[in-house]
Design an enzyme around this catalytic site. Structure first.
Site, mmCIF file in Angstrom:
data_model
loop_
_atom_site.group_PDB
_atom_site.id
_atom_site.type_symbol
_atom_site.label_atom_id
_atom_site.label_comp_id
_atom_site.label_asym_id
_atom_site.label_seq_id
_atom_site.Cartn_x
_atom_site.Cartn_y
_atom_site.Cartn_z
ATOM 1 N N LYS A 1 4.385 72.295 -17.971
ATOM 2 C CA LYS A 1 4.418 71.091 -18.802
ATOM 3 C C LYS A 1 5.744 70.360 -18.620
ATOM 4 O O LYS A 1 6.747 70.988 -18.280
ATOM 5 C CB LYS A 1 4.300 71.490 -20.284
ATOM 6 N N ARG B 1 -8.655 78.133 -23.434
ATOM 7 C CA ARG B 1 -10.081 78.428 -23.240
ATOM 8 C C ARG B 1 -10.255 79.745 -22.484
ATOM 9 O O ARG B 1 -11.262 80.437 -22.655
ATOM 10 C CB ARG B 1 -10.757 77.239 -22.548
#
Ligand code: BES
Ligand code: MN
Ligand code: ZN
Length: 495
Positions: A273, A347
């Site tokens: 990120k 996920r």
């Protein structure tokens, strides 16, 4: 982290102390029980001269003359009494509490002209105060002296049904403890709260009668949780899967299940990120925090329900052993995943946690909470969490619980067309399909691991942390989900 204020209930004959709190309806009306404070006509004169309109959550404070019975008067607006709903009493309690000031004893005269204030409303007022009192300042070596120090505040709530209110608050205070636990976990920095430390915090619920099982890396390997483990492998801190069971229902009743994403820190992994704002990713375990706080709440108030809480705890780091884009992992379900983006890690954790929960516990339904996508923040901001479900009845119950608790949800679609987008060239599916419909494709991905179990996914990326301050929350970590799901359980799943 901060201690709760001491809250009691009494009838209207209780003697006043330092501060007296008086509710004011819209257009400035005050109940007879409170109208005499400061002498006949004083309160109504003040309201008129100050132009106080009694707007919900608005406050006005003034000093009282010698002999008035209290030193300070706090008026708190409640708006239109006929329209009080949802979390309004929490807001009123929170707004009033903020004006009490440190080391004070306060009386709230909870009476409103023409309105019978229920025991539940009074308990909500108290809970609003409890939630507003929370502060996370354990790392401040110099405390902010201007703010009320909750541990020194005593609040007596005068209300018609004092006994009923006291009983209602016994349960509500436990829910409050659950919210505060979730806030603490979210606010805690990742250097202090890794997967092992988080699991140890969950283990503390044992003293409330919660059964705790902690799966280590070795056990997860044996179960074939290649997806969860793939995320964890770039961190020197090993993952944990914690199973919390509260059996307050009938022995043969199937449990309800809650599953939380617990990424204690999300760097993005090799798909790293940008630096700006990355510190917020200490809150990427907000789902796991909510599930833990919920278990705390349900066990604390001895809810008559069987419930299992499962949290997948990992750290998403880039190192020499980290997984790469293009890697293919095999989940416990047997389905394979091509890891397109190591930053779509939530996920991957939930794929194994959800499948494990469905298979091992065969729940009535399964609800997962996750700070799953930035896209949900773009879609819904901080006002609603995203709701996705394969079951209309469960979705409806959740939506309603959102409205009544004030932790609001908004449903988004799941369809075959969206599902297709996550097919992969090399494996059964890919973990990222780019920006369009990012929250929906993430939800479609989770759906592939729940089988026939009625299921809902709550994307709480916009609501679990960094939400705007409200009358009953000033904390960065909000504890979102605890009151919502307690409400759901209370309204539909308790014997
Ligand atoms: N933890 C983030 C989502 C997030 C973003 C939570 C902002 C709270 C605030 C999640 O793991 C993530 O990185 N999601 C990616 C998915 C993408 C790579 C498909 C995202 O939303 O950008
Ligand atoms: Mn991520
Ligand atoms: Zn994440």
């Amino acid at each position: 982290m901060s201690k709760n204020p001491v809250i009691k209930f009494s009838n209207f004959s209780e003697k006043l102390k330092d501060v007296v709190i008086v509710p004011v309806s819209k257009d400035g009306s005050v109940a007879a029980q409170a109208a005499h404070v400061g002498g006949e006509g004083f309160v109504s004169g003040l309201i008129a001269k100050a132009g106080f309109k009694g707007k919900l959550g608005a406050t006005l404070e003034t000093y009282l003359a010698e002999g008035a019975g209290a030193e300070r008067l706090v008026l708190v607006g409640i708006g239109d009494p006929a329209k009080l709903k949802n979390d309004d009493w929490l807001k009123i309690g929170g707004a009033a509490f903020a004006k009490i000031g440190k080391s004070s004893e306060a009386n709230a005269i909870l009476a409103v002209e023409g309105l019978e204030i229920s025991a539940e409303a009074a308990a909500d007022f108290a809970l609003g105060a409890q939630l507003r009192a929370y502060r996370f300042d354990k790392y401040k070596t110099k405390k902010n002296e201007d703010k009320a120090d909750a541990k020194d505040v005593k609040l007596t709530i005068q209300v018609a049904d004092a006994a009923g209110a006291e009983k209602a608050y016994e349960a509500a205070a436990e829910i409050g403890e659950g919210v505060l636990l979730a806030r603490d976990l979210v606010n805690e920095p990742a250097n202090i709260l890794g997967p092992v430390e988080f699991a140890a915090e969950a283990e503390k619920l044992e003293k409330l009668g919660v059964k705790i099982t902690i799966l280590t890396e070795k056990e997860m390997k044996k179960l074939g949780m290649g997806s969860l483990l793939g995320v964890a492998q770039g961190s020197v801190r090993p993952p944990r899967l914690v199973v919390m069971e509260w059996n307050g229902g009938k022995a043969k009743d199937k449990p309800v299940a809650f599953v939380g994403k617990g990424v204690v820190f999300d760097t993005g992994g090799i798909s790293i990120k940008p630096a700006l704002g990355m510190e917020d990713m200490k809150g990427d375990m907000g789902g796991a925090a909510a599930v833990t706080g919920l278990m705390r709440a349900l066990a604390g108030r001895k809810a008559k329900v069987n419930v299992v809480g499962v949290i997948g705890l990992v750290e998403n780091m880039p190192d020499g052993n980290a997984q790469r884009p293009g890697d293919i992992v095999t989940t416990m379900s047997g389905q394979t995943i091509e890891v397109i983006n190591t930053d779509a890690e939530g996920r991957l954790v939930l794929a194994d946690a959800l499948y494990y929960t469905a298979k091992t516990h065969k729940p009535r339904f399964m609800i997962n909470l996750a700070t799953l996508t930035g896209a949900i923040v773009i879609a819904l901001g901080t006002q609603h969490a995203g709701l996705f479900s394969n079951d209309d009845e469960l979705a409806g119950q959740l939506f309603d619980a959102g409205q009544s608790s004030g932790e609001k949800l908004w449903r988004l679609p799941l369809t075959k067309e969206y599902d297709k987008i996550i097919d992969s060239k090399f494996a059964d599916m890919r973990n990222s399909a780019g920006r369009p419909a990012g929250s929906i494709t993430a939800a479609q991905f989770l759906k592939r691991f729940v089988g026939d179990t009625p299921w809902a996914h709550l994307d709480i990326a916009g609501t679990a942390m960094d939400s705007p301050a409200s009358d009953y929350n000033e904390s960065w970590g909000s504890g979102f989900g605890v009151r919502l799901l307690d409400r759901l359980v209370r309204d539909h799943y308790e014997a």
